[in-house]
Design a protein around this motif. Structure first.
Motif, short mmCIF file in Angstrom:
data_model
loop_
_atom_site.label_atom_id
_atom_site.label_comp_id
_atom_site.label_asym_id
_atom_site.label_seq_id
_atom_site.Cartn_x
_atom_site.Cartn_y
_atom_site.Cartn_z
N ALA A 77 0.88 -1.17 0.00
CA ALA A 77 0.00 0.00 0.00
C ALA A 77 0.91 1.21 0.00
CB ALA A 77 -0.90 0.01 1.22
N LYS A 78 0.43 2.28 -0.59
CA LYS A 78 1.27 3.48 -0.70
C LYS A 78 0.50 4.69 -0.17
CE LYS A 78 2.33 5.37 -4.79
NZ LYS A 78 2.96 5.54 -6.11
N ARG A 79 1.20 5.50 0.58
CA ARG A 79 0.65 6.76 1.08
C ARG A 79 1.61 7.87 0.67
NH1 ARG A 79 -2.88 3.63 1.70
NH2 ARG A 79 -4.30 3.43 3.46
N ASP A 80 1.07 9.06 0.52
CA ASP A 80 1.88 10.20 0.09
C ASP A 80 1.57 11.39 0.99
OD1 ASP A 80 3.69 11.08 -2.14
OD2 ASP A 80 2.16 12.63 -2.28
N PHE A 81 2.62 12.02 1.50
CA PHE A 81 2.41 13.22 2.31
C PHE A 81 2.00 14.37 1.39
CE2 PHE A 81 5.74 10.96 4.84
CZ PHE A 81 4.94 10.68 5.94
N SER A 82 1.13 15.22 1.86
CA SER A 82 0.67 16.37 1.08
C SER A 82 1.57 17.57 1.35
CB SER A 82 -0.77 16.70 1.48
OG SER A 82 -1.23 17.81 0.78
N SER A 83 2.06 18.20 0.28
CA SER A 83 2.92 19.39 0.42
C SER A 83 3.99 19.15 1.48
CB SER A 83 2.09 20.62 0.77
OG SER A 83 1.07 20.82 -0.17
N GLY A 97 16.84 17.85 4.76
CA GLY A 97 16.01 18.01 5.96
C GLY A 97 14.79 17.11 5.91
N CYS A 98 14.17 17.02 4.77
CA CYS A 98 12.97 16.19 4.64
C CYS A 98 13.31 14.70 4.69
CB CYS A 98 12.21 16.55 3.37
SG CYS A 98 11.40 18.16 3.52
N ILE A 99 14.45 14.33 4.13
CA ILE A 99 14.86 12.92 4.21
C ILE A 99 15.15 12.55 5.66
CG2 ILE A 99 16.75 11.33 3.67
CD1 ILE A 99 16.79 12.57 0.84
N PHE A 100 15.76 13.46 6.41
CA PHE A 100 16.00 13.22 7.83
C PHE A 100 14.67 12.99 8.55
CE2 PHE A 100 16.05 14.91 12.14
CZ PHE A 100 16.98 14.06 12.73
N MET A 101 13.67 13.83 8.27
CA MET A 101 12.36 13.69 8.90
C MET A 101 11.70 12.37 8.47
SD MET A 101 11.89 16.01 11.06
CE MET A 101 10.20 15.58 11.44
N SER A 102 11.85 11.99 7.21
CA SER A 102 11.29 10.72 6.73
C SER A 102 11.89 9.55 7.50
CB SER A 102 11.57 10.55 5.24
OG SER A 102 10.95 11.56 4.49
N GLU A 103 13.21 9.57 7.66
CA GLU A 103 13.87 8.49 8.39
C GLU A 103 13.42 8.46 9.85
OE1 GLU A 103 18.06 9.01 7.71
OE2 GLU A 103 17.92 8.19 5.69
N TYR A 104 13.24 9.62 10.45
CA TYR A 104 12.77 9.69 11.83
C TYR A 104 11.36 9.12 11.94
CZ TYR A 104 11.30 11.54 16.30
OH TYR A 104 10.82 11.65 17.57
N MET A 117 9.95 7.01 9.96
CA MET A 117 10.02 5.58 9.68
C MET A 117 10.46 4.82 10.94
SD MET A 117 11.88 3.73 6.43
CE MET A 117 13.50 4.37 6.80
N GLU A 118 11.52 5.28 11.58
CA GLU A 118 12.01 4.64 12.81
C GLU A 118 10.94 4.67 13.91
OE1 GLU A 118 14.84 3.05 13.65
OE2 GLU A 118 15.79 3.28 11.70
N LEU A 119 10.26 5.80 14.03
CA LEU A 119 9.21 5.95 15.04
C LEU A 119 8.06 4.98 14.77
CD1 LEU A 119 8.63 7.72 17.52
CD2 LEU A 119 7.48 9.32 16.01
N SER A 120 7.66 4.87 13.51
CA SER A 120 6.56 3.95 13.19
C SER A 120 6.97 2.50 13.40
CB SER A 120 6.08 4.18 11.75
OG SER A 120 7.07 3.85 10.83
N TRP A 121 8.23 2.16 13.09
CA TRP A 121 8.69 0.79 13.34
C TRP A 121 8.64 0.47 14.82
CZ3 TRP A 121 13.91 0.80 10.22
CH2 TRP A 121 13.63 0.74 8.85
N LEU A 177 7.37 -0.84 7.03
CA LEU A 177 7.11 0.18 6.03
C LEU A 177 8.39 0.92 5.73
CD1 LEU A 177 6.96 3.22 7.49
CD2 LEU A 177 4.77 2.37 8.23
N VAL A 178 8.42 1.54 4.57
CA VAL A 178 9.58 2.32 4.14
C VAL A 178 9.06 3.70 3.75
CG1 VAL A 178 11.38 2.54 2.40
CG2 VAL A 178 10.79 0.29 3.28
N ILE A 179 9.75 4.74 4.21
CA ILE A 179 9.40 6.10 3.81
C ILE A 179 10.57 6.64 3.01
CG2 ILE A 179 8.71 8.41 4.51
CD1 ILE A 179 7.67 7.20 7.13
N TYR A 180 10.31 6.94 1.75
CA TYR A 180 11.32 7.54 0.88
C TYR A 180 10.84 8.94 0.54
CZ TYR A 180 14.46 8.42 -2.98
OH TYR A 180 15.40 8.98 -3.79
N VAL A 181 11.47 9.92 1.12
CA VAL A 181 11.10 11.34 1.05
C VAL A 181 9.63 11.47 1.44
CG1 VAL A 181 11.21 13.50 -0.23
CG2 VAL A 181 12.88 11.73 -0.71
#
Length: 194
Positions: free
Chosen positions: A14-20, A63-70, A72-76, A83-87
């Motif tokens: 399944a895929k989700r996309d952040f808005s703006s 900055g956004c990649i750092f937030m994505s990784e954070y 992702m780690e938090l959700s894990w 799940l994987v968050i890429y940007v």
């Protein structure tokens, strides 16, 4: 034993996309978040301070990649959902029988942490046979998922190879590195489907 096989055999997505996405993160010190734009009439660079991350600026991307990784780690650690968050793309991996539950948990998690989600780009193997994730197609086929490159990428790779035949050498008979880099990059991407 059969249940373990089922889990491994049926990885749906399944895929989700952040808005703006970029605009969701404020700059702590706007004067440090300077953006340069070319003034076509004044023929000079103009500099502006931005209160948020700006799409296309390298420091905003990092900055956004750092937030994505954070996130992702938090959700894990909190949800225990693979799940994987890429940007700004979130890819949820789950066996078919729990995919809907995982999607609901992830949606609630993102709401709770204050992330604004796009409703236009929501995709799931629950709702459709095939979906595109990071440039590759994932098609549900019985109890497995078939991965393939989009036809236009394959056509582009063939066209690049044909063009390279004529343009790979410069006038001094040296190999044009940029031509090879384009072919290699696209070929590597297409190769991920194997």
């Amino acid at each position: 034993e059969m249940k373990k096989q089922k889990w491994v055999k049926e990885p749906l997505l399944a895929k989700r996309d952040f808005s703006s996405y970029y605009y969701q993160f404020a700059a702590r010190i706007p004067s440090d978040n300077c953006v340069a734009l070319w003034d076509t009439q004044g023929l000079k660079w103009r500099f502006y301070n931005s209160a948020c991350m700006v799409f296309g600026c390298l420091h905003s991307v990092y900055g956004c990649i750092f937030m994505s990784e954070y996130l992702m780690e938090l959700s894990w650690s909190l949800l225990k959902i693979p799940l994987v968050i890429y940007v700004d793309d979130t890819i949820i991996v789950a066996p078919g029988r729990v995919l809907e539950c995982f999607e609901a948990l992830v949606d609630v998690f993102f709401r709770v942490v204050g992330m604004k989600m796009s409703t236009k780009k929501e995709e799931s193997h629950r709702l459709q046979q095939s979906l595109s994730v990071l440039g590759l197609n994932y098609k549900k086929c019985g109890g497995t998922v078939e991965i393939s490159a989009p036809a236009e990428k394959l056509e582009r790779l063939v066209a690049l190879c044909r063009e390279a035949k004529d343009s790979i050498w410069d006038k001094e008979k040296r190999v044009q590195q940029k031509v090879l880099q384009k072919i290699r990059g696209l070929a590597e991407h297409v190769n991920y489907m194997r």
